[in-house]
Scaffold this active site. Structure first.
Site, PDB file in Angstrom:
ATOM      1  N   ASP A   1       0.780  -1.241   0.000  1.00 13.97           N
ATOM      2  CA  ASP A   1       0.000   0.000   0.000  1.00 13.97           C
ATOM      3  C   ASP A   1       0.812   1.291   0.000  1.00 13.97           C
ATOM      4  OD1 ASP A   1      -1.787  -2.060   0.490  1.00 13.97           O
ATOM      5  OD2 ASP A   1      -2.867  -1.002   2.067  1.00 13.97           O
TER       6      ASP A   1
ATOM      7  N   GLU B   1       1.055  -9.292  11.615  1.00 15.97           N
ATOM      8  CA  GLU B   1       0.873  -8.959  10.195  1.00 15.97           C
ATOM      9  C   GLU B   1       2.235  -8.709   9.538  1.00 15.97           C
ATOM     10  OE1 GLU B   1      -1.410  -5.396   9.638  1.00 15.97           O
ATOM     11  OE2 GLU B   1      -1.603  -5.674   7.476  1.00 15.97           O
TER      12      GLU B   1
HETATM   13  C1  DGY Z   1      -6.099  -1.683   3.871  1.00 13.48           C
HETATM   14  O1  DGY Z   1      -7.251  -1.313   4.064  1.00 13.48           O
HETATM   15  O2  DGY Z   1      -5.134  -1.313   4.544  1.00 13.48           O
HETATM   16  C2  DGY Z   1      -5.829  -2.668   2.835  1.00 13.48           C
HETATM   17  O3  DGY Z   1      -4.478  -2.892   2.663  1.00 13.48           O
HETATM   18  C3  DGY Z   1      -6.491  -2.345   1.546  1.00 13.48           C
HETATM   19  O4  DGY Z   1      -6.481  -3.520   0.836  1.00 13.48           O
END
Ligand code: DGY
Length: 420
Positions: free
Chosen positions: A157, A381
């Site tokens: 992201d 995570e």
């Molecule tokens: C989030 O909402 O952080 C996700 O990575 C989007 O897929």
């Protein structure tokens, strides 16, 4: 409880019946590549459940072939942006973008683990995989380099790869919104508000077009060719080719895609830094960032050792590898999501590739290092590369799955066949 038992308990706890959430609260829906990892985790003790996971994922496939990055099976207010913000147009409420296509690769692993069980599932899945891969080539292909129309599509992201393309976006017209992620995870481990404004700007652009890919391709300010997509799709096509031969399905188109991506991947080579990185199609500029995705060419089946020196250099910089951004890069932030932390599932993909390319020693070292990381930080995570401390969500599906299918010392050598 042993780590194996804990990992199985995490999968069971995140199982919502036919699909698995990445973790409760932070990500309460079915995510595309998270789900594929969940399947290989389940396969260690329940193969039927593994196939069900994949089939639920493909139940959300759009008529144009796209398989969404999130399927909103049951609305949950703990996540933003939800189904209304996305306005997906498929058979299941969904987002409007896809995610790295690792499904064909791990479907092939499931098939090799139990061919009799797998054969029945393959028949329905091969045409769906083909439609999905064709969608990538048609709408995301730029001379065989595969682009994204949104950073979330890569899963990475907030990598510094997007800093330059994001600087060119003025997020006008984004309605006021309230993030939910920072009520689950401390802000320093998540993307900044600056990034979120631009994420939502790109979602709005897609939704307002009715997810018209031709329109998005023509007008979106964000169109970046990315190593995650390019290399996972190349590998996925090799595995789809093998599966199609097995099932007596057509292969010509897939062979063409492989040749096209093999040639196109070279566009991601940045001679200025001697590494694979991202290429902004709008400006022609490389990102100049060595990320963990830069180490996926081996996984893609390319016999290309040009990244080897960077791999060993970066391996020596932190106690735990592979940091998501090169620690020598000025944008490196060891706890902020994709700007530095280690991701166990990326390590698995990188190690699969290293192993197949004849670097078994490096693959074994990375596996051992990942096992120590999970033993240190738990099933987080992602992790701080300096000390292995946990970051982001906890009780995380893909970290548990990767432990069971690969990192755990009790796991036999992977049953995934080599890509070529
Ligand atoms: C989030 O909402 O952080 C996700 O990575 C989007 O897929």
């Amino acid at each position: 409880m042993t780590l194996d038992a804990e990992a199985r308990a995490i999968l069971a706890g995140n199982d919502r019946g036919g699909y698995t959430v990445p973790t409760a609260g932070l990500y309460p829906y079915q995510w595309n590549w998270d789900s594929v990892f969940a399947a290989i985790g389940f396969a260690e003790h329940d193969r039927a459940r593994a196939w069900a996971e994949i089939e639920t994922l493909f139940s959300g496939q759009w008529p144009n072939g796209m398989v969404p990055h999130i399927l909103f099976h049951k609305v949950d207010p703990s996540y933003f942006p939800g189904p209304d913000v996305w306005g997906g147009i498929g058979p299941v409420p969904s987002s409007g973008i896809s995610q790295p296509p690792i499904a064909a690769t791990f479907i092939r692993c499931l098939f090799e683990q139990d061919r009799a069980l797998g054969a029945a599932h393959l028949r329905g899945l091969i045409p769906r995989l083909r439609d999905w891969h064709r969608w990538f080539l048609q709408w995301r292909g730029e001379g065989g380099a595969i682009c994204v129309s949104h950073p979330w599509e890569t899963g990475r992201d907030n990598t510094p790869d997007w800093d330059a393309p994001f600087a060119a976006i003025e997020p006008v017209g984004v309605e006021e919104y309230r993030r939910r992620d920072t009520s689950h995870v401390v802000e320093d481990e998540r993307p900044r508000a600056y990034d979120y404004d631009r994420y939502l700007y790109l979602v709005k652009l897609g939704r307002e077009s009715g997810w018209d890919e031709a329109h998005i391709k023509a007008v979106s300010p964000f169109r970046v060719a990315d190593p995650t997509m390019t290399f996972t799709l190349l590998r996925a096509n090799r595995d789809l080719l093998a599966l199609s031969r097995e099932a007596g399905e057509p292969t010509d188109e897939i062979e063409r895609w492989i040749a096209e991506i093999e040639a196109g991947a070279e566009q991601l080579w940045n001679p200025d830094i001697g590494a694979y990185d991202c290429l902004d199609i709008r400006t022609g500029q490389h990102s100049g960032v060595i990320s963990n995705a830069s180490f996926l060419p081996w996984y893609a089946g390319l016999r290309d050792d040009r990244m080897l020196a960077h791999f060993t250099r970066i391996r020596g910089l932190t106690r735990f590898s592979v940091p998501s951004t090169d620690p020598a890069h000025p944008a490196y932030e060891p706890r902020r999501y994709w700007r530095g932390p280690v991701w166990a599932m990326m390590n698995m993909l990188i190690a699969m590739g290293l192993d197949e390319a004849g670097h078994g020693d490096l693959a074994a070292d990375l596996r051992q290092n990942t096992a120590e990381l999970i033993a240190t930080g738990g099933f987080a995570e992602y992790f701080d590369p300096r000390d292995g401390s946990p970051a982001g969500g906890r009780n995380f599906t893909w970290t548990a799955a990767v432990w069971l299918a690969w990192a755990s010392p009790t796991t036999e050598k992977s049953t995934c066949p080599a890509s070529s």
